[in-house]
Design an enzyme around this catalytic site. Structure first.
Site, PDB file in Angstrom:
ATOM      1  N   ILE A  20      34.614  39.451  34.468  1.00 44.63           N
ATOM      2  CA  ILE A  20      33.622  38.432  34.108  1.00 44.63           C
ATOM      3  C   ILE A  20      32.194  38.872  34.381  1.00 44.63           C
ATOM      4  O   ILE A  20      31.253  38.156  34.089  1.00 44.63           O
ATOM      5  CB  ILE A  20      33.891  37.105  34.852  1.00 44.63           C
ATOM      6  N   ARG A  22      29.604  42.681  35.434  1.00 42.75           N
ATOM      7  CA  ARG A  22      29.572  44.104  35.762  1.00 42.75           C
ATOM      8  C   ARG A  22      28.167  44.504  36.154  1.00 42.75           C
ATOM      9  O   ARG A  22      27.187  44.064  35.561  1.00 42.75           O
ATOM     10  CB  ARG A  22      30.035  44.931  34.559  1.00 42.75           C
ATOM     11  N   ILE A  27      31.934  45.342  40.019  1.00 40.64           N
ATOM     12  CA  ILE A  27      32.505  44.586  38.905  1.00 40.64           C
ATOM     13  C   ILE A  27      33.074  43.298  39.473  1.00 40.64           C
ATOM     14  O   ILE A  27      33.668  43.301  40.554  1.00 40.64           O
ATOM     15  CB  ILE A  27      33.623  45.375  38.194  1.00 40.64           C
ATOM     16  N   LYS A  43      34.902  40.436  43.718  1.00 40.61           N
ATOM     17  CA  LYS A  43      33.794  41.373  43.545  1.00 40.61           C
ATOM     18  C   LYS A  43      34.256  42.726  44.074  1.00 40.61           C
ATOM     19  O   LYS A  43      34.415  42.909  45.272  1.00 40.61           O
ATOM     20  CB  LYS A  43      32.559  40.882  44.302  1.00 40.61           C
ATOM     21  N   ASP A 157      16.560  35.740  48.966  1.00 36.15           N
ATOM     22  CA  ASP A 157      16.730  35.921  47.517  1.00 36.15           C
ATOM     23  C   ASP A 157      17.180  34.620  46.860  1.00 36.15           C
ATOM     24  O   ASP A 157      18.103  34.607  46.048  1.00 36.15           O
ATOM     25  CB  ASP A 157      17.737  37.039  47.238  1.00 36.15           C
TER      26      ASP A 157
END
Length: 830
Positions: A20, A22, A27, A43, A157
């Protein structure tokens, strides 16, 4: 097991179903638990691609997520190490991320599984999300941050791409999670991606530049030390985007972004035609204060009316109606918040558009999304088709990335906005959903080589002294001016210079340096590879390759007055960046693809000319960063005065920033092309983009290094404030010098080939002034006049064509003479 190409594999008790998302080193898969059938996301990180810094970020993310459990924070379910991979098993958020939710707010009615949202909470006309949704998500984000504060954590972030959404909770879920805030009838927000998070005590200050500039606090952009209040600016930017539908400040690069923030002077503008509740406006303005001391603190934020006022749960739908609606949500999300430098990729055999649930759902419902329906960053009109302004989207193919890096998506990043040695900065994470830069501002060592040609270019400018552009800088932090002296940095002699080895100045007394050039080479202490000369080899070369060879292989022996050197160059060779047997522009390419490559080659030549002008000035600075002269050094090796050093640094700094702007134009052009074309990126295009990404990384790192030199030297020596340094003036005057020197040499009958190269370089420099919206300071002379510049380019081009025709005639005459000589000689021999 090759997870990068396989699905339906198992990792412990989990089965991988589909890819889903990359990135360059990770990935994300959708999967499920084999026993409980719980849907999860995995992940998978390939550790060998990670630099030391990235591995530290990953380990930090794992350790933080292991210790925290909160209803509004994405849960780390398991962590499995298997061979070269580290697999993070995490909570699956089927609604994607907040950025797509905001972007597609007006399209919910076309998606049965999401239409229920617009029944009671339609978007605001000419603005963003419904007020109830804004308050709901703000309360949930505040709850997550309050939890992090209790653990002395700073996220660093916070942005819409890192705020993931799940369907409304069930009654059973609410009983298990009493921390839940907001409305149980609305999507549930969860904070994700703790790759940059760190433990930070209340009184502690951090100084690492990380995160996404569109949502980054100005104190971080200014490289100042910062505390947990930096997250509050990001919250304000996210809140503004939810309410208005777009970020509060947008710019093509982080330097221009800071300039626009400073120019606003804490005055936040809202669309006049849209109604946004005064409570929300007040909170946004309190959060978006440039000075952290003026910014609302956490207690004020947590006690604000927007956060504390309960939501009105009145709805025409019951809880069961909503649950029935969201049952149909089974399209895998490809939210970029899971991967630090994300680039979506369609699954083989079942192509799907990138972007998570919403974008895929539009295609599933047969909705045709036109470029005009998508809002995004400005794209130069030359790349637009059918008069539509196109969005800025990540343009970096994941497979084309070298080994890992911490640097656009722009992009990443523009960014985007993609990597090589463990410490090299690249632009893969720049351009991450239009948040284009993720870097660490400390100087970093890399094996990337500097061009030897840049060592001697322009040494004729008063030896080591800067160009006579005495100007300075009054605090305007933009590509046209150097940074403000607002704080001190470590002494530059102890800094590690970008792309140089530490302690590179050898102590060998027998190594005699007679010029600053040789001292600089001694400092670099690197072996560089030859770039094939433009005349060597019978292979057909592309314009991009020819341009690079012109600007590098011959720059030193042609451009520098009275100085030649057949040194090597550090620009990417065919073996390193451009495939040996590939001609970038092939006749078989479609017209559209060929036009794109033509544009990229044109920009590459302009960018390369500006880059090398900056390199020349950086080369003059390096020898002066040593504390003392070495045995054998001559008077020419004497370090620059602090004032001359700072002036040269300012000139080099603004030139690197101009180069970054030109590279961003290329990224925008590729993004626009891909947004309007169904063609897949050819290998040639990917190679060209890779070159742009690496150059973006180099220019960004060197500009940051120069900025630290400017600030530290100015503070250490109390240098006076001078006028702003203009990149356009530097480029303009250097182009005039090159053209004049070429004309003089031509009239004197000197090397015609050298004259041609000077003409070409001068034309490229002038053309770079016409690219994108490149402004010059008030009061600039002819260099600010596009008509004058175009006339100069026309004159230079005409001189170049005349000289070329003379060369052709001379070559023909020489061949005729040789033939006649052979004919005359033949009877004599007989």
């Amino acid at each position: 097991m090759n997870l990068q190409t396989s699905t339906n594999q198992t990792i412990g008790p989990y089965v991988i179903r589909s890819e889903i998302g990359r990135g360059s080193f990770a990935i994300v898969y959708k999967g499920k638990h084999t026993e409980t059938n719980r849907v999860i996301s995995i992940k998978s990180v390939l550790t060998k691609k990670l630099t030391k810094k990235l591995l530290e970020n990953l380990e930090s993310e794992i350790s933080i997520l292991k210790e925290i459990r909160h209803v509004h924070v994405v849960e780390l379910i398991d962590c499995i190490k298997a061979g070269r991979f580290i697999h993070l098993v995490m909570e699956y958020c089927s609604l994607g991320d907040l950025s797509y939710f905001i972007r597609k707010r007006e399209k919910f009615n076309s998606i049965p599984s999401l239409a229920w949202i617009n029944i009671d909470h339609p978007p605001v006309y000419k603005a963003g999300l419904n007020e109830t949704l804004v308050r709901h998500f703000t309360q949930q984000l505040a709850s997550a941050l309050q939890f992090l504060r209790s653990r002395s954590l700073i996220h660093r972030d916070v942005k819409p791409q890192n705020l993931l959404l799940q369907p409304p909770p069930t009654a059973a879920y609410l009983e298990e999670h009493p921390q839940f805030v907001g409305s149980p009838k609305l999507p549930m927000l969860k904070l994700a991606d703790f790759g940059f998070a760190r433990y930070l005590q209340t009184s502690s200050m951090a100084e690492t530049l990380c995160g996404s500039p569109l949502y980054m606090a100005p104190e971080i952009l200014r490289y100042e030390k910062y505390d947990a209040k930096a997250d509050l600016w990001s919250v304000g930017a996210v809140l503004y985007e939810m309410a208005v539908g777009k970020p509060p400040f947008k710019a093509p690069n982080h330097v221009e972004l800071l300039r626009r923030i400073q120019k606003a002077k804490d005055v936040i503008k809202f669309p006049e035609e849209a109604f946004i509740h005064p409570d929300i406006k007040t909170l946004i303005c309190a959060l978006l204060k440039q000075n952290p001391a003026d910014r609302i603190d956490y207690d004020g934020f947590f006690s604000s009316i927007v956060v504390t006022t309960p939501l009105d749960d009145a709805s025409t739908l019951t809880g069961s109606d909503i649950q029935d609606a969201v049952k149909e949500i089974n399209i895998p999300s490809s939210s970029p918040a899971y991967i630090t430098d994300f680039f979506p990729k369609s699954n083989p055999g079942a192509p799907a558009p990138p972007g998570g649930l919403l974008r895929q759902a539009f295609q599933a419902q047969g909705s045709s999304i036109q470029p005009s329906e998508i809002t995004g960053r400005r794209v130069p009109h030359r790349y637009a088709q059918d008069g539509n302004t196109l969005p800025y989207t990540p343009v970096f193919p994941p497979e084309s990335a070298p080994a890992a890096s911490i640097f656009p998506p722009r992009l990443t990043s523009k960014q985007p906005i993609p990597m090589a040695s463990p410490a090299k900065l690249t632009s893969d994470t720049s351009n991450k959903s239009s948040a284009y830069v993720v870097v660490d501002h400390h100087p970093i060592i890399s094996s990337t080589q500097l061009s030897n040609e840049s060592l001697t270019h322009e040494q004729s400018i008063n030896g080591n002294s800067p160009s006579p552009n005495e100007g300075v800088f009054q605090g305007s932090f933009s590509p046209e001016s150097a940074p403000v002296n607002n704080h001190a940095f470590p002494h530059t002699s102890r800094m590690q210079i970008p792309y140089m080895k530490p302690n590179a100045f050898p102590s060998n007394p027998t190594y005699i340096a007679s010029t600053p050039v040789t001292q600089l080479r001694r400092a670099f202490e690197q072996a560089t590879a030859h770039v094939p000369q433009s005349g060597g080899g019978a292979r057909n070369k592309s314009a991009l390759e020819r341009a690079l060879n012109v600007a590098n292989a011959r720059l030193n022996e042609v451009v520098v007055d009275g100085m030649t050197d057949n040194g090597n160059t550090s620009l990417p060779t065919k073996e390193s960046n451009l495939d040996n047997n590939v001609n970038i522009i092939q006749p078989s390419l479609p017209d559209t693809g060929k036009r794109l490559l033509d544009v990229l080659e044109s920009i590459a030549m302009k960018s390369n000319s500006v880059y090398h002008l900056a390199e020349v000035k950086l080369a003059q600075i390096i020898p002066s960063l040593s504390d003392e002269m070495k045995p054998g050094d001559t008077l020419l090796d004497r370090p620059l005065t602090p004032f001359s050093l700072v002036m040269l640094a300012k000139e080099s700094y603004v030139l690197y920033e101009r180069d970054i702007e030109l590279l961003q134009v290329a990224f925008d052009g590729v993004a626009a092309f891909w947004a309007n074309s169904e063609e897949r990126a050819s290998p040639d295009c990917q190679q060209a983009i890779e070159w742009f990404r690496q150059r973006y990384s180099e220019s960004l790192e060197k500009s940051q290094f120069l900025r630290e030199i400017i600030i530290s030297q100015s503070a250490a020596h109390s240098l006076p404030t001078t006028k702003p340094v203009s990149a356009s003036q530097l480029i303009y005057h250097r182009a005039l010098d090159l053209s004049r020197n070429a004309a003089t040499s031509e009239l004197s009958g000197n090397d015609a080939q050298a004259c041609l190269q000077n003409y070409r370089l001068a034309a490229h420099l002038l053309e770079s002034l016409l690219e994108s919206n490149f402004s010059t300071p008030d009061g600039a002379n002819d260099s600010n006049n596009s008509v004058t510049i175009r006339n100069l380019i026309a004159l230079i081009t005409k001189r170049q064509e005349l000289l070329q025709s003379k060369q052709i005639q001379a070559n023909v005459a020489n061949k005729v003479t040789e033939s006649v000589a052979k004919i005359t000689l033949a009877p004599n021999l007989a």
